[in-house]
Motif scaffolding. Structure first.
Motif, PDB file in Angstrom:
ATOM      1  N   LYS A 324      28.889   8.477 -21.237  1.00 57.13           N
ATOM      2  CA  LYS A 324      28.255   9.001 -20.009  1.00 57.13           C
ATOM      3  C   LYS A 324      28.472   7.942 -19.057  1.00 57.13           C
ATOM      4  N   PHE A 325      28.644   6.673 -19.227  1.00 61.41           N
ATOM      5  CA  PHE A 325      28.903   5.822 -18.105  1.00 61.41           C
ATOM      6  C   PHE A 325      30.219   5.838 -17.593  1.00 61.41           C
ATOM      7  N   ASN A 326      31.161   6.189 -18.578  1.00 57.30           N
ATOM      8  CA  ASN A 326      32.626   6.417 -18.006  1.00 57.30           C
ATOM      9  C   ASN A 326      32.883   7.563 -17.210  1.00 57.30           C
ATOM     10  N   PHE A 327      31.713   8.719 -17.483  1.00 55.12           N
ATOM     11  CA  PHE A 327      31.940   9.737 -16.547  1.00 55.12           C
ATOM     12  C   PHE A 327      31.337   9.527 -15.353  1.00 55.12           C
ATOM     13  N   TYR A 328      30.180   8.839 -15.625  1.00 54.08           N
ATOM     14  CA  TYR A 328      29.241   8.654 -14.069  1.00 54.08           C
ATOM     15  C   TYR A 328      29.656   7.949 -12.996  1.00 54.08           C
ATOM     16  N   LYS A 329      30.841   7.044 -13.542  1.00 54.68           N
ATOM     17  CA  LYS A 329      31.386   5.941 -12.818  1.00 54.68           C
ATOM     18  C   LYS A 329      32.317   6.717 -11.684  1.00 54.68           C
ATOM     19  N   LEU A 330      32.556   8.001 -12.074  1.00 57.87           N
ATOM     20  CA  LEU A 330      33.500   8.780 -11.089  1.00 57.87           C
ATOM     21  C   LEU A 330      32.786   9.089  -9.993  1.00 57.87           C
ATOM     22  N   LEU A 331      31.242   9.273 -10.144  1.00 54.34           N
ATOM     23  CA  LEU A 331      30.439   9.623  -9.073  1.00 54.34           C
ATOM     24  C   LEU A 331      29.802   8.342  -8.336  1.00 54.34           C
ATOM     25  N   THR A 332      29.708   7.418  -8.909  1.00 55.47           N
ATOM     26  CA  THR A 332      28.953   6.161  -8.607  1.00 55.47           C
ATOM     27  C   THR A 332      30.052   4.906  -8.142  1.00 55.47           C
ATOM     28  N   GLY A 333      30.982   4.985  -8.719  1.00 56.90           N
ATOM     29  CA  GLY A 333      32.048   3.798  -8.550  1.00 56.90           C
ATOM     30  C   GLY A 333      31.632   2.342  -9.281  1.00 56.90           C
ATOM     31  N   ALA A 334      30.552   2.379  -9.898  1.00 61.40           N
ATOM     32  CA  ALA A 334      30.048   1.201 -10.561  1.00 61.40           C
ATOM     33  C   ALA A 334      31.183   0.947 -11.777  1.00 61.40           C
ATOM     34  N   GLN A 335      31.416  -0.274 -12.081  1.00 62.67           N
ATOM     35  CA  GLN A 335      32.405  -0.645 -12.835  1.00 62.67           C
ATOM     36  C   GLN A 335      31.897  -1.184 -14.460  1.00 62.67           C
ATOM     37  N   GLU A 336      30.645  -1.432 -14.492  1.00 57.18           N
ATOM     38  CA  GLU A 336      30.092  -1.997 -15.575  1.00 57.18           C
ATOM     39  C   GLU A 336      28.647  -1.241 -15.883  1.00 57.18           C
ATOM     40  N   ARG A 337      28.215  -1.100 -16.991  1.00 62.45           N
ATOM     41  CA  ARG A 337      26.827  -0.441 -17.315  1.00 62.45           C
ATOM     42  C   ARG A 337      26.075  -1.514 -17.025  1.00 62.45           C
ATOM     43  N   LYS A 338      24.777  -1.197 -16.754  1.00 64.89           N
ATOM     44  CA  LYS A 338      23.642  -2.019 -16.586  1.00 64.89           C
ATOM     45  C   LYS A 338      23.331  -2.697 -17.836  1.00 64.89           C
ATOM     46  N   PRO A 339      22.581  -3.799 -17.747  1.00 69.52           N
ATOM     47  CA  PRO A 339      22.158  -4.570 -19.294  1.00 69.52           C
ATOM     48  C   PRO A 339      21.167  -3.572 -19.882  1.00 69.52           C
ATOM     49  N   ARG A 340      21.159  -3.504 -21.272  1.00 69.64           N
ATOM     50  CA  ARG A 340      20.339  -2.532 -21.867  1.00 69.64           C
ATOM     51  C   ARG A 340      18.819  -2.747 -21.393  1.00 69.64           C
ATOM     52  N   TRP A 341      18.273  -4.111 -21.390  1.00 75.56           N
ATOM     53  CA  TRP A 341      16.972  -3.751 -20.868  1.00 75.56           C
ATOM     54  C   TRP A 341      16.602  -3.221 -19.370  1.00 75.56           C
ATOM     55  N   LYS A 342      17.346  -3.159 -18.650  1.00 74.87           N
ATOM     56  CA  LYS A 342      17.305  -2.170 -17.328  1.00 74.87           C
ATOM     57  C   LYS A 342      17.450  -0.975 -17.547  1.00 74.87           C
ATOM     58  N   ARG A 343      18.180  -0.417 -18.504  1.00 74.85           N
ATOM     59  CA  ARG A 343      18.378   1.018 -18.995  1.00 74.85           C
ATOM     60  C   ARG A 343      17.297   1.373 -19.615  1.00 74.85           C
ATOM     61  N   VAL A 344      16.753   0.464 -20.322  1.00 77.91           N
ATOM     62  CA  VAL A 344      15.485   0.889 -21.262  1.00 77.91           C
ATOM     63  C   VAL A 344      14.229   0.990 -20.227  1.00 77.91           C
ATOM     64  N   LEU A 345      14.083   0.232 -19.054  1.00 80.96           N
ATOM     65  CA  LEU A 345      12.936   0.343 -18.304  1.00 80.96           C
ATOM     66  C   LEU A 345      13.129   1.608 -17.402  1.00 80.96           C
ATOM     67  N   ALA A 346      14.226   2.178 -17.209  1.00 85.71           N
ATOM     68  CA  ALA A 346      14.475   3.153 -16.457  1.00 85.71           C
ATOM     69  C   ALA A 346      13.761   4.535 -17.313  1.00 85.71           C
ATOM     70  N   GLN A 347      14.160   4.311 -18.563  1.00 89.89           N
ATOM     71  CA  GLN A 347      13.441   5.437 -19.342  1.00 89.89           C
ATOM     72  C   GLN A 347      11.918   5.234 -19.691  1.00 89.89           C
ATOM     73  N   GLU A 348      11.743   4.008 -19.667  1.00 89.84           N
ATOM     74  CA  GLU A 348      10.079   3.945 -19.876  1.00 89.84           C
ATOM     75  C   GLU A 348       9.506   4.119 -18.708  1.00 89.84           C
ATOM     76  N   GLN A 349       9.937   4.149 -17.753  1.00 88.23           N
ATOM     77  CA  GLN A 349       9.041   4.335 -16.463  1.00 88.23           C
ATOM     78  C   GLN A 349       9.069   5.766 -16.112  1.00 88.23           C
ATOM     79  N   ALA A 350       9.991   6.436 -16.682  1.00 89.39           N
ATOM     80  CA  ALA A 350      10.039   7.963 -16.677  1.00 89.39           C
ATOM     81  C   ALA A 350       8.799   8.534 -17.686  1.00 89.39           C
TER      82      ALA A 350
END
Length: 674
Positions: A324-350
């Motif tokens: 998923k990240f490898n596709f979305y970087k075409l839209l965002t330009g980000a070169q690395e995924r965020k660390p797991r804990w930040k990705r978890v917090l995004a899910q948790e807040q939702a």
């Protein structure tokens, strides 16, 4: 929320420390690029020094003041989670739910071992759907767990009766952020579309499909979505509240596409019986049956498999998240995924962001800060009142109604007075995917349960820790979460009024209040109903004045051939300009402004404008800028500074802007609305 006007990526206060004596540098002066003339490019002048010294981290698509604030708040939330995970909290408490969510989400070894089995029940239903009726049934079931299919369903206040909740149906069906990604033929758009095809194929192969069938299904899915995109209304068209308000009896809605079993959809998802629904784009639902029958059952099954695995990728083995990240970087330009804990917090807040918020505000938002910004709202409201009273182009009858609406705007600052009840949300310590699923079902039921009940005007649609703000026309309210006032490295009392009035007064409070009177918000009355309260002549005057802003922003080239869409961004651009004018009017009444005393070598007037620009401190990758231009109703940060400043007379005086300067606009071309 559909109609909520969001203030994206507005920053607050950067902090810096002198290298030798550890004394705090001036928050404004340390960011300047003094090689740039502020009359040529104020954004670069105000923020260029910081941008030069702070490259975008690989994991980010942009880097600026908003990221610093968000990182501060994320670290606070991480601490809350880690502490909760250590407790032996009683079942059903906030600490238990937060701690167990964290434990399940951070146990990557267990997630790898489970594979895709947490989704096996739904994958089985998809595989056993052998005709279009069965496909649509599964699609309906997936809606409840947050997997988008073809229906776009939500509950919100009725635009024309803000005292009642209504069931809305809007266009849906495409995966990419906006219809133009399927229809544009430039190299960048084609690269993204081909990347999307490859992403679909990769996910299907990981789910067990062979490569040849996965590639074929990917082509068919994109073909189908392209046909859907052609029916979608354009971004600017979605901003007309009247054209996107089409009330149907439920029986007539069922008849829009007779081959689609809408009644079954209602039953499967537990939608209570309602007499009517509001359809945003009826032409989409008229074509729904054709979308279904023109695509093979096998392709639909692959479509649903892909959507399910994509939407739960963070709770599956890591290869899904990587794909998923490898596709979305075409839209965002980000070169690395965020660390797991930040990705978890995004899910948790939702899932339970407001539950986290209850603990957040106890630790990080005091009453003194709350009071300062409540008072600032009233200072901005008073400034707007004076502006309306002095308008020369508006009739007295419309002015009177505008003042009634302004006085009725409700302010919500910091956090809700009444918290949501999460009793029905079950969280377990050993199944991340199930926790996300439970959260989505909880919210689906929560929203449906509003139908037929009185409107709760005290409810918040953002969590206290959110770094954002909004105006809701149906409630005629501005909502300012505690997170928007986070100030890394500074106590609130250390900030001079120029900075606070520039950022909080202008780019947040004034911006959101002006949304009540922008091209869309002005069409709602003081009670939040879609109702025209303008005289015909005043409406024509507003439209003509707005056209100048559309033309102004249409001329801004963001990157390559990508220009700002002046029509789609009109509401946000009006709010930016209005916010600056209101913040400036209010600031001129302060003792600090009247003293004329310089701070950091800058006059109070200059500090106000720099304070506003500080709110947009940062820079963005080109991929993300292209995506923003196509999909966002907000202009990129640079143009949210330079654009409205070019329309503010005081800016010309304070920074000596001359006809030879790049930001100069002749008086006759400047936008004058509020």
């Amino acid at each position: 929320m559909k109609r909520v006007k969001l203030l994206f990526t507005a920053g607050f206060i950067l902090f810096a420390f002198a290298c030798n004596n550890k004394t705090k540098e001036d928050v404004l002066f340390s960011n300047l690029d003094t090689t740039t003339n502020p009359a040529d490019d104020f954004f670069q002048y105000a923020n260029g020094g910081w941008i030069k010294n702070n490259p975008i981290p690989n994991e980010e698509n942009a880097w600026g003041i908003g990221n610093l604030v968000n990182n501060e708040n994320l670290n606070r939330l991480k601490t809350i989670n880690e502490n909760a995970a250590k407790e032996k909290a009683a079942k059903g408490t906030a600490q238990q739910k937060i701690g167990d969510f964290w434990k399940a989400a951070m146990d990557s070894a267990a997630i790898e071992e489970k594979g895709i089995t947490p989704l096996s029940g739904y994958l089985k239903k998809i595989s056993e759907a052998n005709d279009l009726s069965a496909v649509f049934k599964v699609m309906a079931e997936l809606d409840k767990i947050g997997v988008d299919g073809l229906m776009g369903t939500y509950v919100s206040q009725d635009d024309k009766n803000s005292e009642a909740y209504a069931l809305y149906f809007v266009q849906n069906g495409i995966f990419l952020p906006e219809r133009e990604y399927y229809l544009k033929t430039d190299t960048t758009s084609l690269t993204i579309l081909n990347g999307y095809k490859q992403y679909i194929s990769n996910v299907l192969v990981m789910s067990g499909s062979d490569k040849a069938n996965a590639d074929k299904a990917s082509d068919e899915i994109v073909k189908m979505e392209t046909s859907v995109a052609k029916i979608h209304r354009k971004l600017a068209e979605l901003r007309d509240p009247y054209k996107n308000y089409n009330k149907f009896s439920t029986a007539d809605f069922y008849k829009l596409s007779p081959s689609v079993n809408f009644e079954q959809y209602f039953q499967i998802n537990g939608i209570p019986k309602v007499d009517s629904v509001i359809v945003g784009q009826p032409e989409y639902y008229k074509e729904l049956g054709n979308f279904l029958k023109n695509t093979s059952v096998d392709t639909w099954k692959q479509f649903l498999t892909f959507r399910l695995l994509n939407d739960y990728s963070e709770a599956l083995p890591d290869k899904f998240s990587v794909a998923k990240f490898n596709f979305y970087k075409l839209l965002t330009g980000a070169q690395e995924r965020k660390p797991r804990w930040k990705r978890v917090l995004a899910q948790e807040q939702a899932v339970m962001g407001e539950l986290l918020g209850q603990l957040f505000v106890k630790e990080y938002f005091n009453e003194q800060t709350k009071k300062r910004y409540e008072d600032l709202v009233e200072a901005i409201r008073d400034a707007y009142k004076e502006r309306i009273e002095k308008l020369t182009w508006m009739s007295d009858s419309t002015k009177k109604k505008a003042l009634v609406k302004l006085a009725a705007i409700k302010k919500k600052v910091g956090y809700p007075n009444k918290w949501k009840d999460f009793t029905a949300l079950e969280i377990v310590p050993d199944n991340y995917a199930q926790n996300i699923m439970n959260g989505r079902i909880f919210w689906w039921n929560y929203r449906l349960n509003k139908l037929g009940k009185p409107v709760d005007r005290d409810e918040w649609s953002m969590t206290p820790q959110t770094y954002n703000a909004y105006y809701n026309p149906s409630n005629n309210e501005i909502v300012l979460p505690a997170g928007i006032f986070t100030v890394p490295g500074y106590r609130d009392e250390e900030l001079d009024d120029a900075v606070v009035y520039g950022y909080a007064g202008a780019s947040t409070i004034g911006h959101e209040i002006t949304h009540g009177f922008d091209d869309e918000g002005r069409q709602y009355d003081e009670k939040g109903n879609l109702q025209n309260w303008w005289t015909k002549n005043d409406e024509e005057q507003f439209t003509q004045r707005s056209k100048k802003m559309i033309e102004q922003f249409n001329n801004y080239v963001v990157i390559d051939t990508f220009r700002i869409n002046g029509e789609a961004t009109l509401g946000e651009n009006i709010a930016d300009l209005g916010g600056i004018l209101l913040g400036w009017d209010a600031y001129q009444k302060t003792a600090e402004f009247k003293s004329g005393k310089e701070t950091g070598g800058l006059t109070p007037s200059k500090r106000f404008f720099l304070g506003y620009a500080l709110g947009w401190l940062g820079h963005t990758r080109k991929e993300s800028l292209r995506n923003q231009v196509l999909t966002d109703v907000h202009s990129p940060a640079k143009f949210r500074v330079n654009g409205p400043f070019a329309d503010v007379d005081a800016f010309y005086t304070i920074f000596n802007v001359q006809p030879t300067n790049k930001m100069y606009m002749p008086d006759s071309s400047r936008v004058r609305i509020w």
